[in-house]
Scaffold this motif. Structure first.
Motif, PDB file in Angstrom:
ATOM      1  N   SER A  54       0.830  -1.213   0.000  1.00  0.00           N
ATOM      2  CA  SER A  54       0.000   0.000   0.000  1.00  0.00           C
ATOM      3  C   SER A  54       0.860   1.258   0.000  1.00  0.00           C
ATOM      4  CB  SER A  54      -0.941  -0.004   1.204  1.00  0.00           C
ATOM      5  OG  SER A  54      -1.883  -1.040   1.087  1.00  0.00           O
ATOM      6  N   THR A  55       1.919   1.249   0.791  1.00  0.00           N
ATOM      7  CA  THR A  55       2.843   2.389   0.811  1.00  0.00           C
ATOM      8  C   THR A  55       3.509   2.561  -0.548  1.00  0.00           C
ATOM      9  OG1 THR A  55       3.258   2.090   3.176  1.00  0.00           O
ATOM     10  CG2 THR A  55       4.909   3.328   1.927  1.00  0.00           C
ATOM     11  N   SER A  58       1.101   4.063  -3.089  1.00  0.00           N
ATOM     12  CA  SER A  58       0.934   5.512  -2.893  1.00  0.00           C
ATOM     13  C   SER A  58       2.103   6.284  -3.480  1.00  0.00           C
ATOM     14  CB  SER A  58       0.792   5.833  -1.407  1.00  0.00           C
ATOM     15  OG  SER A  58      -0.398   5.286  -0.908  1.00  0.00           O
ATOM     16  N   ARG A  59       3.306   5.786  -3.261  1.00  0.00           N
ATOM     17  CA  ARG A  59       4.496   6.458  -3.808  1.00  0.00           C
ATOM     18  C   ARG A  59       4.506   6.395  -5.332  1.00  0.00           C
ATOM     19  NH1 ARG A  59       8.775   4.081   0.578  1.00  0.00           N
ATOM     20  NH2 ARG A  59       8.099   5.399   2.297  1.00  0.00           N
TER      21      ARG A  59
END
Length: 124
Positions: A54-55, A58-59
């Motif tokens: 998920s991180t 997002s990036r």
């Protein structure tokens, strides 16, 4: 994430160390460019924690390398943007080594002539 023995033996230490989680996520999505996935599906396929995926998503979205709709994620269709991202090249090379280079013409020969009705609904 585990790798197969052939990749272990034939991939340099630098290539293996250089494949970050965003690179793995982007490589997976690029390999499956005709589909969109939920983060948990991506995590399951590449063997990484869902939170890390998920991180990474997002990036990658901040760099306009992936697209997001509802709970689904897909690789961008902006090939120039993808080619400008160095991690894409490393991830593509690793996936090509593991799975072989995709022959899009062969794939198209076996693709249906028409989209499934559910795809048409999703596009409208």
């Amino acid at each position: 994430m585990s790798i197969d023995r052939d990749t272990f033996e034939n991939t340099s230490k630098e290539e293996l160390a250089g494949l970050s989680i965003p690179d793995q996520v982007l490589g997976f999505l690029a390999t499956n460019e005709d589909r969109a996935f939920k983060p948990r599906e991506i995590a399951s396929q590449i063997g990484v924690d869902e939170g890390a995926v998920s991180t990474a998503l997002s990036r990658l979205k901040d760099r306009s390398l992936v697209e997001h709709k509802a709970t689904y994620w897909a690789v961008t269709d902006d090939t120039e943007r993808l080619e400008g991202y160095s991690g894409y090249e490393r991830a593509t090379a690793l996936f090509n080594n593991q799975l072989g280079v995709e022959n899009k013409e062969t794939w198209r020969e076996h693709a249906p002539d028409e989209s499934h009705p559910s795809v048409e609904v999703a596009l409208t």
